[in-house]
Design a protein around this motif. Structure first.
Motif, short mmCIF file in Angstrom:
data_model
loop_
_atom_site.label_atom_id
_atom_site.label_comp_id
_atom_site.label_asym_id
_atom_site.label_seq_id
_atom_site.Cartn_x
_atom_site.Cartn_y
_atom_site.Cartn_z
N MET A 1 24.71 -26.74 28.00
CA MET A 1 26.18 -26.91 28.27
C MET A 1 26.76 -25.56 28.69
N VAL A 2 27.47 -25.36 29.86
CA VAL A 2 28.11 -24.27 30.11
C VAL A 2 29.65 -24.32 30.44
N ILE A 3 30.29 -23.77 29.60
CA ILE A 3 31.70 -23.86 29.38
C ILE A 3 32.23 -22.55 30.23
N LEU A 4 33.30 -22.87 31.30
CA LEU A 4 33.84 -21.62 31.94
C LEU A 4 35.35 -21.67 31.42
N GLY A 5 35.46 -20.28 30.77
CA GLY A 5 36.79 -19.88 30.38
C GLY A 5 37.04 -20.13 28.77
N ALA A 6 37.65 -19.04 28.03
CA ALA A 6 37.76 -18.94 26.65
C ALA A 6 39.26 -19.09 26.40
N GLY A 7 39.86 -20.31 26.98
CA GLY A 7 41.20 -20.34 26.56
C GLY A 7 41.46 -21.64 25.40
N PRO A 8 42.35 -22.10 25.20
CA PRO A 8 42.54 -23.28 24.01
C PRO A 8 41.41 -24.45 24.57
N ALA A 9 41.37 -24.66 25.85
CA ALA A 9 40.66 -25.83 26.02
C ALA A 9 39.05 -25.33 25.93
N GLY A 10 38.69 -24.44 26.53
CA GLY A 10 36.85 -23.79 26.40
C GLY A 10 36.78 -23.70 25.24
N LEU A 11 37.67 -22.97 24.22
CA LEU A 11 36.98 -22.76 22.66
C LEU A 11 37.20 -24.09 21.96
N VAL A 12 37.99 -24.88 22.10
CA VAL A 12 38.25 -26.08 21.33
C VAL A 12 36.87 -26.92 21.53
N LEU A 13 36.58 -27.10 23.20
CA LEU A 13 35.46 -27.89 23.35
C LEU A 13 34.01 -27.44 22.89
N GLY A 14 33.77 -26.00 23.17
CA GLY A 14 32.80 -25.09 22.45
C GLY A 14 32.78 -25.44 20.84
N ASN A 15 33.75 -25.09 20.16
CA ASN A 15 33.58 -25.68 18.66
C ASN A 15 33.17 -26.88 18.25
N LEU A 16 33.71 -27.85 19.15
CA LEU A 16 33.36 -29.51 18.78
C LEU A 16 31.87 -29.72 19.27
N LEU A 17 31.36 -29.15 20.37
CA LEU A 17 30.09 -29.52 20.74
C LEU A 17 29.19 -28.58 19.74
N LEU A 18 29.40 -27.45 19.27
CA LEU A 18 28.63 -26.87 18.47
C LEU A 18 28.54 -27.55 17.05
N ALA A 19 29.51 -28.21 16.71
CA ALA A 19 29.63 -29.07 15.25
C ALA A 19 28.77 -30.33 15.58
N ALA A 20 28.55 -30.92 16.86
CA ALA A 20 27.81 -31.72 17.10
C ALA A 20 26.37 -31.66 17.26
N GLY A 21 26.10 -30.31 17.22
CA GLY A 21 24.79 -29.79 17.36
C GLY A 21 24.01 -29.52 18.81
N ILE A 22 25.20 -29.38 19.78
CA ILE A 22 24.83 -29.39 21.23
C ILE A 22 25.15 -27.71 21.58
N ASP A 23 23.97 -27.38 22.08
CA ASP A 23 23.96 -25.77 22.39
C ASP A 23 24.79 -25.57 23.66
N CYS A 24 25.62 -24.63 23.65
CA CYS A 24 26.55 -24.07 24.81
C CYS A 24 26.94 -22.68 24.84
N VAL A 25 27.13 -22.17 26.03
CA VAL A 25 27.55 -20.72 26.19
C VAL A 25 28.85 -20.85 26.98
N ILE A 26 29.94 -20.06 26.54
CA ILE A 26 31.10 -19.67 27.11
C ILE A 26 31.17 -18.49 27.81
N LEU A 27 31.46 -18.72 29.27
CA LEU A 27 31.43 -17.49 30.28
C LEU A 27 32.98 -17.08 30.46
N GLU A 28 33.46 -16.10 30.00
CA GLU A 28 34.89 -15.86 30.04
C GLU A 28 34.87 -14.42 30.94
N ARG A 29 35.86 -14.65 31.90
CA ARG A 29 36.14 -13.26 32.71
C ARG A 29 36.79 -11.93 32.22
#
Ligand code: RFL
Length: 389
Positions: A1-29
């Motif tokens: 899973m690729v997430i673009l942006g480390a604002g509230p939306a991207g970071l909440v999504l990243g945290n919730l996916l990690l908690a569900a065991g889903i691998d992701c990377v956040i790309l932040e400008r």
């Protein structure tokens, strides 16, 4: 899973996916220090606190945030206080600066083993209509990289790569409220224990607490005038005048830590999904900050998207993803409607040839305020919409 942006939306999504065991990377400008110090929102709604609580992300909010539940309207006819926190759901906002929330979310994400690349700008999303979308980026060394995943979440704001990568037939509904604010952060304690909304012939002025030492102020501003056109002294004098400090008490003055222009414009992208690419937060819809909804919607959408992605990636159930766009658009239009209502309440919007607003508009505004002052039903409606999304 690729997430673009480390604002509230991207970071909440990243945290919730990690908690569900889903691998992701956040790309932040931007750099880490930039995202952790960018002051923006401050008023977090009850549902935002609930989502953060449910996922163990609300420690900072509870430790340092403050409860808030009152507005004070200052008008030519006098002032009145609306204790919205005691109406509706019976809960007000948490006041907690967005940069502190982002710092907390990032700490939790890294503690959970999350991957993030700072100083890495997404250039474009490719092949979103297939099952192996990819994102091209330019990293700190200037070299291009391509990231491939099953899904891409565009949480990179209104000017991000996700929006730019949408097909040409995607609709962008845009509306300009025709009003500009000078947004100010003052190194000064709040001057009242309520959000202050001042309606004045010279234009709107607003007061919102941030921390015990920092207060946000807004001044309705002539569009086209530079943010630095006025001295600090002149701005404070104007705030005093519009907030009627002579009648209702002085404003605590201090140096301005930040000043910037905000055009009260909004837009909605429809639909919020293009194949394997999903938009959330400001990338999905931009709201004028008049009703403090943007960060709250961003967290709500991230929560909805996280559970839909979890169903899809762990159980092969894609019903949540199929419903994602419609479900979020319902919340977005509700928030847009209330934000538009607030904008019309607070400003004499330009009306035809009358840039300062017509007599007719001013009379409508007075009538709206009178109703809000006297009608319990109207106050309940306000409270419900003001804290809800
Ligand atoms: P953000 O916070 O803008 O984060 C997007 C991130 O994406 C990065 N980015 C990219 N990364 C990689 N590649 C690219 N090509 C990229 N392009 C951009 C950016 O660097 C950034 O880190 O979006 P998100 O997560 O959707 O969150 C939205 C909120 O930030 C926003 O809606 C609120 O700040 C709006 N808002 C308020 N919302 C509230 O709920 N309550 C408030 O009290 C409130 N006050 C405000 C506000 C917005 C304001 N401004 C700046 C208009 C007050 C103000 C003055």
């Amino acid at each position: 899973m690729v997430i673009l942006g480390a604002g509230p939306a991207g970071l909440v999504l990243g945290n919730l996916l990690l908690a569900a065991g889903i691998d992701c990377v956040i790309l932040e400008r931007s750099s880490r220090s930039h995202v952790q110090t960018r002051p923006r929102a401050g008023f977090l709604a009850p549902h935002t606190a609930r989502i953060l609580d449910r996922h163990g992300l609300a420690d900072g909010l509870h430790r340092h945030g403050r409860r808030h539940g009152a507005c004070e309207f200052r008008t030519p006819e006098g002032r009145f206080r609306l204790d919205y926190g005691a109406l509706g759901e019976g809960v007000g906002h948490h006041v907690y600066p967005q940069q502190n929330l982002v710092t907390d979310l990032l700490r939790h994400y890294l503690d959970r083993g999350g991957r993030i690349r700072f100083d890495t700008e997404a250039l474009a999303v490719h092949d979103a209509d297939g099952t192996r979308p990819s994102v091209t980026t330019r990293g700190p060394d200037g070299r291009p990289t391509r990231w491939t995943a099953r899904y891409v979440a565009g949480c990179d704001g209104r000017h991000g790569a996700a929006r730019r990568s949408l097909p040409p037939d995607t609709v962008r509904h845009h509306h300009d409220h025709g009003v500009t604010w000078l947004g100010l952060l003052a190194e000064a304690p709040p001057s009242l224990d309520a959000v202050g909304y001042a309606l004045h012939d010279r234009g709107f002025a607003g007061h919102m607490a941030r921390t015990p030492d920092v207060t946000r102020y807004y001044l309705q501003w002539q569009r086209g005038t530079a943010a630095d056109a006025w001295s600090e002294q002149r701005i404070w004098d104007e705030l005093d005048l519009r907030m009627r400090a002579a009648d209702h008490g002085p404003l605590h003055r201090g140096a301005f830590l930040e000043r910037g222009l905000v055009d009260l414009a909004c837009d909605v992208i429809e639909p919020l999904r293009h194949g394997s690419l999903f938009l959330a937060g400001d990338a999905a819809s931009l709201l004028a900050p008049a009703a403090a909804k943007g960060a709250n919607l961003a967290v709500l959408e991230a929560g909805i998207l996280a559970s839909a992605l979890t169903d899809a990636l762990t159980r092969g159930d894609t019903a949540g993803l199929d419903a994602y766009s419609d479900r979020c658009l319902t919340h977005i239009w509700k928030a847009q409607e209330f934000t538009g209502w607030m904008t019309r309440l607070l400003h004499a919007a330009p009306d035809g040839d009358e840039p300062a607003g017509s007599f007719f508009q001013a009379a409508l505004r007075r009538s709206r305020i009178a109703s809000l002052r006297t009608s319990r039903v109207h106050q309940e409606w306000f409270a419900d919409n003001y804290v809800g999304v």
